[in-house]
Write an enzyme that holds these catalytic residues in place. Sequence first.
Site, mmCIF file in Angstrom:
data_model
loop_
_atom_site.group_PDB
_atom_site.id
_atom_site.type_symbol
_atom_site.label_atom_id
_atom_site.label_comp_id
_atom_site.label_asym_id
_atom_site.label_seq_id
_atom_site.Cartn_x
_atom_site.Cartn_y
_atom_site.Cartn_z
ATOM 1 N N HIS A 137 -11.145 9.939 7.540
ATOM 2 C CA HIS A 137 -11.076 8.749 7.798
ATOM 3 C C HIS A 137 -10.298 7.656 9.003
ATOM 4 C CE1 HIS A 137 -9.713 4.224 6.915
ATOM 5 N NE2 HIS A 137 -8.699 4.801 6.719
ATOM 6 N N HIS A 167 -9.154 10.055 4.249
ATOM 7 C CA HIS A 167 -8.805 8.682 3.455
ATOM 8 C C HIS A 167 -9.085 9.432 2.203
ATOM 9 C CE1 HIS A 167 -8.511 4.958 1.179
ATOM 10 N NE2 HIS A 167 -7.796 4.107 2.280
ATOM 11 N N ARG A 206 -1.157 8.389 9.639
ATOM 12 C CA ARG A 206 -0.390 7.310 9.553
ATOM 13 C C ARG A 206 0.236 6.446 8.353
ATOM 14 N NH1 ARG A 206 -4.303 2.769 9.017
ATOM 15 N NH2 ARG A 206 -5.996 4.404 8.540
ATOM 16 N N ARG A 250 -1.046 8.897 2.500
ATOM 17 C CA ARG A 250 -1.855 9.842 2.306
ATOM 18 C C ARG A 250 -2.761 10.816 2.140
ATOM 19 N NH1 ARG A 250 -5.969 5.115 6.225
ATOM 20 N NH2 ARG A 250 -5.273 3.349 4.216
ATOM 21 N N GLU A 278 0.689 -0.924 -0.213
ATOM 22 C CA GLU A 278 -0.382 0.056 0.340
ATOM 23 C C GLU A 278 0.932 1.532 -0.215
ATOM 24 O OE1 GLU A 278 -3.801 -2.065 2.900
ATOM 25 O OE2 GLU A 278 -2.543 -0.481 3.346
#
Length: 657
Positions: free
Chosen positions: A441, A325, A476, A380, A205
Amino acid sequence: MAKLMGGAAGFQQGAMHAQRARMQPSGLPPLSFRTCAQLEISRFCSIPRFVGAKAVSVPQQQHARHRVGSIRASALSRLQDDTTRYFDFVVIGSGVAGLRYALEVSKHGSVAIITKAEPHESNTNYAQGGVSAVLCPSDSVESHMQDTIVAGAYLCDEETVRVSPASVMSAVIVCTEGPERVKELIAMGASFDHGEDGRLHLAREGGHSHNRIVHSADMTGREIERALLQAVENDENISLFGHHYAIDLLTCQNNGEIYCYGVDSLDTKAQKVVRFISKVTLLASGGAGHIYPTTTNPPVATGDGIAMCHRAQAVISNMEFVQFHPTALADEGLPVKPAKTRDNAFLVTEAVRGDGGILYNQSMERFMPLYDDRAELAPRDVVARSIDDQLKKRGENYVLLDISHKPREKILAHFPNIAAECLRHGLDITRQPIPVVPAAHYMCGGVRAGLQGETSVKGLYVAGEVACTGLHGANRLASNSLLEALVFAQRAVQPSIDHMVDVDADPYLAAKWARPVLPISIRDSSLSDIIDRTRKTRMELQSIMWEYVGIVRSTNRLKNAEWKIGDLESEWEQFLFRRGWKPTTVGIEACEMRNLFCCAKLVVKSALARRESRGLHFTEDFPYLEESKRKPTVIFPTTIQELTWSSKPLQRQLQCK
């Protein structure tokens, strides 16, 4: 008023006769959960201080508890009723952190899990991606740690990323504990995807330099939740209370230190207030996504835990870092629109981009390489800001995420949940791009936690999204949330047991706090007005947060948000009290609104305090990183409380004997 400063926080740090009640989580196999019928009062008792948790076996500890418990049995039997419950441990929240912790501490005492809705309704259940863990020979703990620090904009606490237990001289990092936590889940029955070679299939990811995401298709959280709930069902020492909404922590003060002895809750099915008295409380209540109008979080994520802790004078940290997100499903771009507005946005996992998905604007122009060399695999915060910039420049409401160039069978194998949801609305992701838009998110900030989940309030521990352990820093890294929840839930176990053994809880303490009351004296018409006004106020607050405290911020907009939120809160409270509401009155709509106000104000204050752009906090007035400001934002409580209902606990703080 809370005192807001920069810098690190300076603190150290019942088994029951039960009946079965059927609770059917959607998407999960049938499970039966114990609900309290009668309390075995000998469970809530003191243990002589010379009986240590580390030196005494579990049977010996249980014998000691029963022996000392018999001395207090008569007192407790006079005090208990169906609105007061006594346990050794109370866990607030039924996500991965709360369930994993409960399964460990239940070996040492009685445990109550109280959860706001159905047991499965948590952020865990909606987590699609997976758990990051170093399980590939070509990967390394050092690489995972470096990826975490880079994604966190170098704000990750050195101590937290590299943890040194007292019993081990060499440094052990959180990332090192990940593989063991994953193996424990597998041993408990969690099923993860495997490749053709029979080994765990590891996905990649954004922000990760290696394939290290353990997953179960695109429904990893649901599978972990299923396995943990099944284990809880099989544990006779755990009782689960569904539809119990946590209102406020029960605290008292002694020699300048605050102690927690449980929580008041609202049983929303029976419409009564239930008080849980415990020696140890773990808060694992999730985040605060619903301070914004569009969020991937389930409806239960209204910041209850963070707000309760703030009112209990716990230290709060890094609340400015709200992760949006980049890719929530944009219903507006679907061929067939949903029949009704969703309670929460449907998440399109990071793994789609990790598996080769490409972002385009509506003219089918790829744009991510213009913003970052890592393109779609950037962290992100970078991707969300890039999409936000495209939308504003082009006046569009969504962008397109295309995975259709990959083999059809692989798309359907890796993303069956996303494919099915899109197909329900006329879109085939194996042939068409997915319309996506950023949505709130994850809260990287929260209740300041030490290396064992401890807070500045004695007897209160935190794990999961509600906690700010420092691991995530300013942003994060994808799939580090389930990892952190598992690691810190485990790390909180031993200190919790030690505290439970040492504490001498007064059984008469429960009667000393004033009881919250239901609005039974308010006329139906007035109550209906209150609920309607609260619903409108909630939408207004969410609109303010999105417009003024969104992905891109400025000092002027933040100050406007502070002013507007203050006025909105004041008007709402005055409306309630004019209609007969009292400071000790509780109802789920009003209490959620109270917590949303509290969390929104904490986000705004923290954002105003950070005069740089770092990670998830980007401000036009200070668009660059400042090395001198590379430290957490910390909100220390003071003895002067804000004169608003959302900022004060319903019960006054007692003086412990």
